[in-house]
Design an enzyme around this catalytic site. Structure first.
Site, PDB file in Angstrom:
ATOM      1  CD  GLU A   1      10.096  12.439  11.773  1.00  0.00           C
ATOM      2  OE1 GLU A   1       8.933  12.026  11.936  1.00  0.00           O
ATOM      3  OE2 GLU A   1      10.962  11.792  11.166  1.00  0.00           O
TER       4      GLU A   1
ATOM      5  CE  LYS B   1      -1.987   2.899   2.683  1.00  0.00           C
ATOM      6  NZ  LYS B   1      -1.898   4.099   1.827  1.00  0.00           N
TER       7      LYS B   1
ATOM      8  CD  GLU C   1      13.219   0.433   9.126  1.00  0.00           C
ATOM      9  OE1 GLU C   1      13.732   1.409   9.705  1.00  0.00           O
ATOM     10  OE2 GLU C   1      13.787  -0.665   9.042  1.00  0.00           O
TER      11      GLU C   1
ATOM     12  CB  CYS D   1      13.053   8.713   8.472  1.00  0.00           C
ATOM     13  SG  CYS D   1      14.038   7.767   7.303  1.00  0.00           S
TER      14      CYS D   1
HETATM   15  P1  NAD Z   1       2.150   8.159   7.909  1.00  0.00           P
HETATM   16  O1  NAD Z   1       2.392   7.313   9.109  1.00  0.00           O
HETATM   17  O2  NAD Z   1       1.137   9.221   7.990  1.00  0.00           O
HETATM   18  O3  NAD Z   1       1.711   7.234   6.668  1.00  0.00           O
HETATM   19  C1  NAD Z   1       2.478   6.112   6.276  1.00  0.00           C
HETATM   20  C2  NAD Z   1       1.570   5.125   5.558  1.00  0.00           C
HETATM   21  O4  NAD Z   1       0.613   4.611   6.490  1.00  0.00           O
HETATM   22  C3  NAD Z   1       0.770   5.732   4.407  1.00  0.00           C
HETATM   23  O5  NAD Z   1       0.699   4.803   3.349  1.00  0.00           O
HETATM   24  C4  NAD Z   1      -0.615   5.938   5.038  1.00  0.00           C
HETATM   25  O6  NAD Z   1      -1.664   5.942   4.116  1.00  0.00           O
HETATM   26  C5  NAD Z   1      -0.699   4.728   5.943  1.00  0.00           C
HETATM   27  N1  NAD Z   1      -1.665   4.852   7.052  1.00  0.00           N
HETATM   28  C6  NAD Z   1      -2.211   5.992   7.567  1.00  0.00           C
HETATM   29  N2  NAD Z   1      -3.026   5.690   8.603  1.00  0.00           N
HETATM   30  C7  NAD Z   1      -2.991   4.340   8.732  1.00  0.00           C
HETATM   31  C8  NAD Z   1      -3.602   3.416   9.643  1.00  0.00           C
HETATM   32  N3  NAD Z   1      -4.431   3.828  10.616  1.00  0.00           N
HETATM   33  N4  NAD Z   1      -3.306   2.098   9.513  1.00  0.00           N
HETATM   34  C9  NAD Z   1      -2.450   1.664   8.561  1.00  0.00           C
HETATM   35  N5  NAD Z   1      -1.850   2.484   7.662  1.00  0.00           N
HETATM   36  C10 NAD Z   1      -2.113   3.814   7.758  1.00  0.00           C
HETATM   37  O7  NAD Z   1       3.580   8.725   7.488  1.00  0.00           O
HETATM   38  P2  NAD Z   1       3.933   9.717   6.301  1.00  0.00           P
HETATM   39  O8  NAD Z   1       3.504  11.096   6.654  1.00  0.00           O
HETATM   40  O9  NAD Z   1       3.484   9.131   5.022  1.00  0.00           O
HETATM   41  O10 NAD Z   1       5.546   9.631   6.321  1.00  0.00           O
HETATM   42  C11 NAD Z   1       6.350  10.401   7.153  1.00  0.00           C
HETATM   43  C12 NAD Z   1       6.869   9.577   8.310  1.00  0.00           C
HETATM   44  O11 NAD Z   1       7.547   8.411   7.816  1.00  0.00           O
HETATM   45  C13 NAD Z   1       7.902  10.330   9.118  1.00  0.00           C
HETATM   46  O12 NAD Z   1       7.653  10.162  10.481  1.00  0.00           O
HETATM   47  C14 NAD Z   1       9.232   9.656   8.726  1.00  0.00           C
HETATM   48  O13 NAD Z   1      10.234   9.766   9.694  1.00  0.00           O
HETATM   49  C15 NAD Z   1       8.784   8.254   8.495  1.00  0.00           C
HETATM   50  N6  NAD Z   1       9.753   7.545   7.642  1.00  0.00           N
HETATM   51  C16 NAD Z   1      10.585   6.634   8.219  1.00  0.00           C
HETATM   52  C17 NAD Z   1      11.554   5.980   7.452  1.00  0.00           C
HETATM   53  C18 NAD Z   1      12.512   4.991   8.069  1.00  0.00           C
HETATM   54  O14 NAD Z   1      13.156   4.258   7.323  1.00  0.00           O
HETATM   55  N7  NAD Z   1      12.642   4.920   9.386  1.00  0.00           N
HETATM   56  C19 NAD Z   1      11.638   6.249   6.083  1.00  0.00           C
HETATM   57  C20 NAD Z   1      10.762   7.173   5.526  1.00  0.00           C
HETATM   58  C21 NAD Z   1       9.818   7.826   6.321  1.00  0.00           C
END
Ligand code: NAD
Length: 476
Positions: free
Chosen positions: A379, A174, A248, A282
């Site tokens: 963050e 997804k 992650e 991240c």
């Molecule tokens: P997010 O958590 O809002 O969304 C991530 C994914 O989860 C999206 O596909 C979203 O549609 C889905 N999602 C949203 N609500 C959900 C739920 N209730 N259940 C299951 N899935 C759900 O994050 P974002 O804004 O897309 O990304 C930014 C975040 O990602 C930052 O905190 C960043 O640090 C982190 N990130 C971490 C890494 C790593 O390798 N550690 C890499 C990239 C980004």
């Protein structure tokens, strides 16, 4: 309106209730729309992956490796289109979009090699007790759900997809609703290569679709990359089903600069660590710890370097930094500018949104930020750097480690013995010495503390999709 769900080897229209707008952040205007997958379509995708599993897990390692090499090659053939789409939908400068594509290609090639080596990892286990033999067998975990964010869509999906397929798992991916078109390339490539139907399924959607996948009883594992708030919900679902999860999550990483550094070189590393991908990493090194001896000079040069950066539309001009990728992210970063003003922080550069169309903010530097400031501890996910001074190595280590996150860190020093010592003392998953954000597919990726559970990349990334079976035989 785009058809964008790949289920059981077919492209289908979304039947969910959410309409997803795909936007060009440099203009703040939508350029495509699609309907989210419904909960029933998530069910179909999981069922397709389940049905495909028995045959896929018994394909030979060399056949799976050939598919993975096919993914690498086909990504290369779609090079221009994928670079342009990332520039348009993410707002990435061209050279960054190229790096992402090359990273995804390298990931598929690397896991093709590891897939081929898998049979040789099954081994006999010597036992102290007489009368028995034992051997191990590495098997795929099964059907895995992969949920990813928007900041590096090609890359984060490749880091999960390639090792999962190499291990013999079938998957439901997804992508983020912010960048739902980019990972369609993986479905198109699966079509081109004749990947068996159901081995790779892609469902697009917002939180409802993500939750339908992460709560699904038909998964054997879920691997999630994203925010801590959603990560903890995903972990709750995994615990309710008693199944493994890889997380992650976010970071608030430190860059530690000792006073024996070449100041200009250090400025280059610091700027890259907070402005690549407009700071939406991240692994952004958003907490600068600089030693007293060079602090004044370094902060002054840093201010000049940030003010000189060319910020603009990557599709229209040569830029160092593009816009933030979504309006939501732009509002979030702007709210931290407001908090900084309320907290009375000393702003040396930026500190505001740009007065133009699109979701642009200025590269920002706050100096001498108190340790209890929200800008020091949370963050932000934007080009916002907070700086503090330190006098001793021990103080630098203590301040760098004083965070609920533990993803990465950078150490800059001409004294390599000291740099290695500090690297060993930092409570993070990855440390760069005298370099910035250099990620190689052979090294591990993942964090300690609140930054997550498990590791991606390298052999560790493959282990996350493998289960160890032992066969013990009585000789008597
Ligand atoms: P997010 O958590 O809002 O969304 C991530 C994914 O989860 C999206 O596909 C979203 O549609 C889905 N999602 C949203 N609500 C959900 C739920 N209730 N259940 C299951 N899935 C759900 O994050 P974002 O804004 O897309 O990304 C930014 C975040 O990602 C930052 O905190 C960043 O640090 C982190 N990130 C971490 C890494 C790593 O390798 N550690 C890499 C990239 C980004």
């Amino acid at each position: 309106m785009t058809t964008s769900h790949y289920i059981a080897g077919r492209w289908v229209e979304g039947q969910g209730s959410d309409c997803i707008s795909v936007t060009d952040p440099a203009l703040g205007l939508p350029f495509a729309e699609l309907m989210a997958a419904s909960v029933a379509q998530v069910d179909q995708a999981v069922a397709a992956a389940r049905e495909a599993l028995p045959a896929w897990k018994h394909t030979s390692a060399s056949d799976r490796a050939a598919y993975l090499r096919g993914f690498a090659e086909q990504l290369g053939q779609r090079r221009e289109a994928l670079i342009a789409l990332q520039m348009r939908n993410n707002g990435k400068p061209r050279h960054e979009a190229e790096i992402d594509l090359d990273d995804a290609i390298a990931t598929f090639s690397y896991y093709a090699d590891l897939a081929e080596q898998l049979p040789s990892k099954n081994r006999d286990v010597p036992l102290a007790a007489p009368g028995f033999t034992a051997r191990t067998r590495l098997e795929p975990v099964g059907v895995v759900g992969l949920i990813v964010p928007w900041n590096f869509p090609l890359v984060t999906s490749a880091w999960k997809l390639a090792p999962a397929l190499a291990a013999g798992c079938t998957v439901v991916l997804k992508p983020s609703e912010v960048t739902p078109l980019i990972e369609q390339a993986y479905g198109q490539i699966a079509d081109t290569l004749g990947l068996p139907a159901g081995v790779l399924n892609i469902v697009n959607g917002k939180a409802e679709t993500g939750a339908a996948l992460s709560n699904h009883a038909g998964l054997d594992k879920l691997s999630f990359t994203g925010s801590n708030s959603v990560g903890s919900q995903v972990m709750r679902s995994a615990s309710a089903q008693c199944r493994p999860v890889t997380l992650e999550l976010g970071g608030k990483s430190a860059i530690v600069v000792f006073d024996d550094c070449d100041v200009d070189q250090a400025v280059e590393w610091i700027v890259a660590g907070i402005t690549w991908n407009a700071g939406q990493m991240c692994s952004a090194t958003s907490r600068l710890l600089v030693q007293d001896g060079i602090a004044d000079t370094l902060l002054a040069r840093l201010q000049q370097a940030l003010e000189k950066l060319r910020v603009g539309n990557p599709l229209a001009e040569e830029v160092d930094m593009g816009p933030l990728t979504s309006q939501a992210q732009w509002l979030k970063v702007a709210s931290y500018f407001a908090t900084a003003r309320e907290e009375g922080l000393q702003c040396l550069a930026g500190g505001h949104a740009l007065d133009r169309e699109g979701w642009f903010v200025s590269p920002t530097l706050y100096a001498d930020v108190p340790v209890d400031s929200r800008l020091w501890t949370e963050e932000i996910f934007g080009p916002v750097l907070c700086a503090r001074r330190f006098s001793t190595e021990a103080q630098a280590i203590a301040e760098a480690n004083d965070s609920r996150f533990g993803l990465v860190a950078t150490v800059c020093s001409a004294d390599l013995e000291r740099a290695e010592r500090v690297a060993d003392a930092l409570e993070v998953g990855h440390v760069w010495i005298n370099s910035v954000q250099a990620v190689f597919v052979e090294t591990s990726w993942g964090g300690t503390k609140g930054s997550g559970i498990g590791r991606e990349l390298g052999p560790w990334g493959l282990s996350g999709y493998l289960s160890v079976k032992h066969v013990t035989r009585c000789l008597g």
